[in-house]
Write a protein that holds these residues in place. Structure first.
Motif, PDB file in Angstrom:
ATOM      1  N   MET A 121       1.042  -1.089   0.480  1.00  0.00           N
ATOM      2  CA  MET A 121      -0.065   0.094   0.115  1.00  0.00           C
ATOM      3  C   MET A 121       0.437   1.206   0.441  1.00  0.00           C
ATOM      4  O   MET A 121       0.979   2.376  -0.435  1.00  0.00           O
ATOM      5  N   SER A 122       2.095   1.711   0.644  1.00  0.00           N
ATOM      6  CA  SER A 122       2.899   2.857   0.721  1.00  0.00           C
ATOM      7  C   SER A 122       3.401   3.003  -0.304  1.00  0.00           C
ATOM      8  O   SER A 122       3.494   3.925  -0.422  1.00  0.00           O
ATOM      9  N   ALA A 123       3.384   1.649  -0.876  1.00  0.00           N
ATOM     10  CA  ALA A 123       4.592   1.768  -2.280  1.00  0.00           C
ATOM     11  C   ALA A 123       4.031   2.441  -3.555  1.00  0.00           C
ATOM     12  O   ALA A 123       4.164   2.819  -4.563  1.00  0.00           O
ATOM     13  N   ARG A 124       2.282   1.959  -3.343  1.00  0.00           N
ATOM     14  CA  ARG A 124       1.674   2.197  -3.988  1.00  0.00           C
ATOM     15  C   ARG A 124       1.004   3.435  -5.253  1.00  0.00           C
ATOM     16  O   ARG A 124       1.779   4.014  -4.754  1.00  0.00           O
ATOM     17  N   GLY A 125       1.866   3.698  -6.682  1.00  0.00           N
ATOM     18  CA  GLY A 125       1.537   4.395  -6.948  1.00  0.00           C
ATOM     19  C   GLY A 125       2.971   5.695  -7.487  1.00  0.00           C
ATOM     20  O   GLY A 125       3.648   6.233  -8.043  1.00  0.00           O
ATOM     21  N   ARG A 126       4.239   5.181  -6.926  1.00  0.00           N
ATOM     22  CA  ARG A 126       5.206   5.962  -6.376  1.00  0.00           C
ATOM     23  C   ARG A 126       6.287   4.635  -6.816  1.00  0.00           C
ATOM     24  O   ARG A 126       6.717   5.154  -7.356  1.00  0.00           O
ATOM     25  N   PHE A 127       6.246   3.192  -6.791  1.00  0.00           N
ATOM     26  CA  PHE A 127       6.996   2.484  -7.090  1.00  0.00           C
ATOM     27  C   PHE A 127       6.543   1.890  -8.668  1.00  0.00           C
ATOM     28  O   PHE A 127       5.505   1.433  -8.487  1.00  0.00           O
ATOM     29  N   GLN A 128       7.676   1.678  -9.801  1.00  0.00           N
ATOM     30  CA  GLN A 128       6.604   1.069 -10.800  1.00  0.00           C
ATOM     31  C   GLN A 128       8.242   0.938 -11.407  1.00  0.00           C
ATOM     32  O   GLN A 128       9.212   0.980 -11.884  1.00  0.00           O
ATOM     33  N   LEU A 129       7.755  -0.297 -11.814  1.00  0.00           N
ATOM     34  CA  LEU A 129       8.567  -1.936 -12.513  1.00  0.00           C
ATOM     35  C   LEU A 129       8.356  -1.363 -14.229  1.00  0.00           C
ATOM     36  O   LEU A 129       7.634  -1.464 -14.762  1.00  0.00           O
TER      37      LEU A 129
END
Length: 578
Positions: A121-129
């Motif tokens: 949840m905390s990385a959703r929308g900020r970390f992208q492969l």
């Protein structure tokens, strides 16, 4: 920051901490931030490489440590390789980035391309492969970096049945430093390069209007692609311009005409061009040379007909186009091939040849010529068209049994749009001589000899009668004059000719006395024809025969049965053929 995998143009906004308004990124808008801090992610060099795993068939290269200022974004380049085992090109490849200590089976990754897997949840929308594991890329983009993001990260790959591997010893450490800026600006452009984008410039421009500071970075795109838009151009003389022929597949040219073919293709890197006739390479270009390849045929020949293929090839693929060349020319080398009496051996005859044939013999005439397109062949005799025995091949004329009426001139005509030719031959029919034909010939010859004998006999009888009349007249005139002449000896006798100017008595004639004119002696002549032989055919042996006739002169009384005093005798010696 530029990435290639996804098409389109994308503007994104970062989530803000709770209680603070979200800041929307607007390209070109000035914000109260330090320029150095904003340019840091764009100018961050790629440093170091990851260590190898224990399994040499799996490898991953990534920076060991990545540092980013809080609230900014950064791209982490990453490459990997894994064995070809239990999958093919169509098998989907999934990649996952996990925080160290997370269970890969039950825990949530911070980024993945697997749509069926939930992310943290905390990385959703900020970390992208952003990388594609199927193509060996595991690159990661981190936006709006937070203090809580500072940790060790590792990558996991899954593909097919057997490829399921965690690169725990090849992760990277994320360090988040500094004070989080109030706002951040970034722009991501994603597109699929096309051949038209080759050798073009792509510029990222950052302008801080409040500070009067701006910065930019430009990259030049090098797009590689397979050969395309292959075009063949044609010139029919040495001076006219080449005309592109995009949809032409068949080309006609007259014999002796000038022809130039030009092949061109668009590719990057430059393709190798070649001209191929059937399976034979006629010319070849070099990749560093011109991007066109020409082929010249100064005077096309009949042997130049065939399929010409232009082929363009580089490391990314190939393309080719074919052109069928047809060389047209009028009939050449027109001749007639003859087969007699069903013989398999054929004889070549030229124009004006005389052809003797036996009556009743079979004859086959084949008219042969070379032309393109094929000439229309036909046979005539004496100006009249003679039908071929083979409608599918009008150049063949068969005469099963040659008759005397078929004697004459036969002509083969080869008609063509570019010119016509003809060839003639004279057919002479000879009769066959049958066995026994000498009998008829001998009969005819015997009849001729008999007629000649009859004519000679008439002449002799006429001469004898004339002599006797003259003798009577002379005896009547001289019967009162005593004869002073003695008997005429045998050596002094003269023949009496019908047209003689002097009158002579028959040999041995005495002076006539009155009343004795009818008792004078009569002589008979003999005429013989000997040595006459009938002519026999060359292939027939016949027995020799001799035929002659005699006319005999007898002294004294004529033979019994001949009142005129002339005897004709005919004898035949030898054997007469039946």
């Amino acid at each position: 920051m530029v990435t290639v995998p996804l098409p389109g143009f994308l503007l994104e906004e970062f989530p803000s901490p709770p209680g603070r308004p979200r800041s929307r990124m607007v390209p070109g808008q000035a914000q109260p931030q330090s320029p150095e801090m904003l340019l840091l992610p764009l100018l961050l060099p790629v440093l170091g490489a990851g260590s190898l795993n224990k399994d040499p068939s799996y490898s991953l290269q990534v920076q060991k440590q990545v540092t980013v200022q809080e609230g900014l974004c950064i791209m982490v380049p990453c490459n990997l390789s894994y064995p070809w085992d239990g999958w093919n090109e169509s098998t989907a490849a999934y990649g996952y980035w996990f925080k160290e200590g997370t269970n890969t089976n039950t825990g949530a990754p911070v980024a993945t391309n697997n749509p069926s897997r939930e992310v943290e949840m905390s990385a959703r929308g900020r970390f992208q492969l952003t990388g594609d594991p199927g193509k060996g890329s595991c690159s990661l983009v981190i936006r709006d970096a937070q203090r809580e993001d500072e940790a060790q990260y590792f990558f996991r790959v899954e593909r097919g049945t057997y490829v399921r591997y965690n690169f725990r010893n090849n992760g990277f450490l994320l360090k988040v430093t500094g004070t989080k800026p109030t706002t951040s600006h970034f722009s991501v452009i994603s597109f699929t390069p096309s051949p038209q984008d080759h050798d073009t410039d792509l510029t990222c421009h950052v302008d801080f209007s409040r500070k009067g500071v701006s910065a930019q970075r430009t990259v030049r795109l090098r797009v590689a692609y397979a050969p395309r838009d292959l075009v063949i151009s044609i010139s029919r003389d040495n001076t006219s311009a080449l005309k592109p022929q995009e949809n032409l597949t068949h080309l006609e040219a007259r014999k002796g005409q000038f022809l130039r073919l030009l092949c061109a293709a668009d590719s990057q890197p430059p393709a190798t061009l070649s001209w191929v006739l059937q399976d034979r390479v006629l010319s070849l270009s070099h990749p560093w040379g011109p991007r066109t390849l020409g082929l010249e045929l100064p005077g096309v020949k009949a042997g130049d007909s065939g399929r010409y293929t232009c082929r363009a090839e580089n490391r990314l693929g190939s393309q080719q186009r074919a052109l069928d060349l047809s060389v047209q020319y009028p009939p050449e080398n027109l001749r007639v091939m003859v087969s007699q009496a069903n013989r398999t051996v054929l004889e070549n005859l030229g124009n004006g040849t005389s052809l003797p044939v036996l009556e009743g013999q079979s004859l086959r005439l084949v008219c042969v010529t070379h032309s393109s397109p094929p000439a229309r062949l036909s046979w005539t005799q004496g100006g009249q068209t003679v039908g071929s025995s083979q409608p599918s091949d009008p150049g063949v004329l068969e005469l099963p049994r040659v008759q005397v009426e078929q004697e004459g001139e036969f002509t083969c005509h080869a008609q063509h749009p570019l010119g016509s030719q003809h060839i003639s031959l004279s057919l002479t029919v000879h009769r066959k001589l049958q066995r026994g034909g000498g009998v008829g010939l001998g009969t005819a010859l015997g009849a001729g000899v008999t007629a000649l004998l009859a004519l000679c006999s008439c002449l002799v009888i006429f001469g004898v009668k004339t002599c006797r009349k003259e003798a009577r007249k002379r005896a009547a005139a001289e019967q009162d004059v005593p004869s002073t002449l003695g008997p005429i000896s045998q050596g002094q006798q003269h023949e009496c000719s019908a047209g003689s100017s002097q009158d002579h008595l028959p040999p041995g004639a005495a002076t006539p006395t009155p009343g004795q004119g009818e008792e004078q002696e009569v002589y008979y002549a003999s005429l013989s024809f000997q040595g006459m032989r009938l002519r026999e055919p060359e292939d027939q042996e016949a027995p020799s025969s001799t035929e002659y006739s005699e006319i005999k002169i007898h002294k004294g009384q004529p033979p019994r049965g001949l009142g005129s005093g002339l005897q004709l005798e005919k004898e035949t010696l030898g054997m007469v053929p039946k």
